[in-house]
Scaffold this motif. Structure first.
Motif, PDB file in Angstrom:
ATOM      1  N   LYS A  28      23.005 -27.232  27.239  1.00 19.93           N
ATOM      2  CA  LYS A  28      23.051 -26.488  28.494  1.00 19.93           C
ATOM      3  C   LYS A  28      22.432 -25.096  28.371  1.00 19.93           C
ATOM      4  N   THR A  29      22.448 -24.521  27.166  1.00 21.55           N
ATOM      5  CA  THR A  29      21.904 -23.171  26.986  1.00 21.55           C
ATOM      6  C   THR A  29      20.391 -23.166  26.843  1.00 21.55           C
ATOM      7  N   LEU A  30      19.781 -24.352  26.725  1.00 18.40           N
ATOM      8  CA  LEU A  30      18.331 -24.448  26.578  1.00 18.40           C
ATOM      9  C   LEU A  30      17.685 -24.467  27.957  1.00 18.40           C
ATOM     10  N   GLU A  31      16.369 -24.294  27.977  1.00 13.06           N
ATOM     11  CA  GLU A  31      15.666 -24.223  29.257  1.00 13.06           C
ATOM     12  C   GLU A  31      14.407 -25.079  29.241  1.00 13.06           C
ATOM     13  N   GLY A  32      14.048 -25.562  30.415  1.00 13.81           N
ATOM     14  CA  GLY A  32      12.774 -26.229  30.614  1.00 13.81           C
ATOM     15  C   GLY A  32      12.523 -27.416  29.718  1.00 13.81           C
ATOM     16  N   VAL A  34      12.019 -27.519  26.542  1.00 11.33           N
ATOM     17  CA  VAL A  34      12.807 -27.491  25.310  1.00 11.33           C
ATOM     18  C   VAL A  34      14.131 -28.218  25.525  1.00 11.33           C
ATOM     19  N   LYS A  35      14.770 -27.959  26.659  1.00 13.25           N
ATOM     20  CA  LYS A  35      16.034 -28.610  26.982  1.00 13.25           C
ATOM     21  C   LYS A  35      15.849 -30.124  27.083  1.00 13.25           C
ATOM     22  N   LEU A  66      16.998 -25.176  14.039  1.00 14.92           N
ATOM     23  CA  LEU A  66      15.646 -24.863  14.496  1.00 14.92           C
ATOM     24  C   LEU A  66      15.630 -24.369  15.938  1.00 14.92           C
ATOM     25  N   VAL A  67      16.501 -24.945  16.754  1.00 12.88           N
ATOM     26  CA  VAL A  67      16.566 -24.590  18.172  1.00 12.88           C
ATOM     27  C   VAL A  67      18.005 -24.171  18.482  1.00 12.88           C
ATOM     28  N   PRO A  71      17.686 -20.025  22.822  1.00 17.78           N
ATOM     29  CA  PRO A  71      16.578 -19.802  21.887  1.00 17.78           C
ATOM     30  C   PRO A  71      15.671 -18.646  22.255  1.00 17.78           C
ATOM     31  N   ASN A  72      15.525 -18.365  23.568  1.00 20.84           N
ATOM     32  CA  ASN A  72      14.649 -17.260  23.954  1.00 20.84           C
ATOM     33  C   ASN A  72      15.147 -15.921  23.443  1.00 20.84           C
TER      34      ASN A  72
END
Length: 213
Positions: A28-32, A34-35, A66-67, A71-72
Motif C-alpha cells: 500500500k505504501t508503494l506507488e504507480g 512499482v506498486k 530492495l523496495v 521508496p520515494n
C-alpha cells in the motif's frame, strides 16, 4: 465460493507471518508501476507450487530490502543531465567526483542559458538569479491568477542562495582538501555528496523552467 481477492488477502497474511514483513501494508505504501510490479511478484512467489517455502520467504525479504516502504523517501530521482556526467563515478562509488562533475554541468548550463561566461561561479549565481533568469515565470495558480509576490520572490531567492551555496560550501571544500581526510573525519562525507546531488537535481529542474524577464 470465496472471491479471489479474499484468497489473495489470506495468502498475504500467511506470508506476512512467515517473513515478518507486513505485505499488505508494504504494498500500500508503494506507488504507480512499482506498486503493481511488486504486488505481482509477491503473488507469483506466493502461488507458485514449484517454489519452496524457504526460497519464497527469502525472496520476499530480499525484495522488501530492495523496495522498502515509501521508496520515494529513500530513492534519489536524479536529473538526467546529472546522471549523464556522474553515472560512471557513482557506479564506482566515487561520490566526490560524481558531485563535482555534476556541479560543473550545472554551472555550464547556467552560463549557456544566461549567456554570461566571464565571471567566477559564485558571482555568476548571484548575478543570474537576481533577475536575469526567472525560475518561476511560467507558473500560475490553477485559476490562472498569480501567486503571491513573496512566494515567488522566496523561490527565486532560494535558487540563487542554494546555487551559490553548492559552489561555496560544496565544490570549494572538495577542491581544497584531500577527499580521504574529509571522508575519514566526516567533515564532508560521501553521504553529503549524495545529499548535494539530490539538491543539485532540484536546482537543475528549476533551471529547466528558467526564462528571461
Amino acid at each position: 465460493m470465496k472471491k479471489s481477492g479474499e484468497i489473495l488477502g489470506k495468502k498475504r497474511d500467511i506470508l506476512s507471518e512467515k517473513t515478518n514483513v507486513d505485505v499488505n501494508n508494504w504494498v500500500k505504501t508503494l506507488e504507480g508501476k512499482v506498486k503493481d510490479d511488486v504486488g505481482a511478484l509477491v503473488d507469483i512467489l506466493d502461488s507458485n507450487p514449484e517454489i519452496s517455502e524457504q526460497i519464497q520467504q527469502k525472496s520476499v525479504q530480499l525484495l522488501y530490502g530492495l523496495v522498502p516502504e515509501y521508496p520515494n523517501l529513500h530513492w534519489r530521482h536524479i536529473h538526467p543531465e546529472i546522471q549523464k556526467v556522474s553515472r560512471r563515478y557513482y557506479e564506482t562509488h566515487d561520490y566526490y567526483t560524481a558531485f563535482i562533475e555534476a556541479l560543473k554541468r550545472y554551472v555550464g548550463e547556467v552560463k549557456n542559458k544566461s549567456g554570461i561566461h566571464n565571471i567566477i561561479d559564485r558571482s555568476l549565481m548571484q548575478s543570474v538569479f537576481s533577475g536575469k533568469l526567472l525560475v518561476t515565470k511560467k507558473y500560475k495558480k490553477t485559476d490562472q491568477s498569480l501567486f503571491d509576490k513573496l512566494t515567488i520572490q522566496n523561490i527565486e531567492d532560494g535558487q540563487k542562495m542554494l546555487s551559490e551555496g553548492l559552489v561555496v560550501g560544496g565544490r570549494n571544500p572538495l577542491q581544497h582538501e584531500e577527499h580521504i581526510e574529509l571522508s575519514t573525519t566526516g567533515l564532508f562525507s560521501e553521504k553529503d555528496c549524495l545529499d548535494f546531488l539530490s539538491l543539485l537535481s532540484h536546482l537543475f529542474k528549476r533551471l529547466d523552467d528558467a526564462e528571461t524577464p
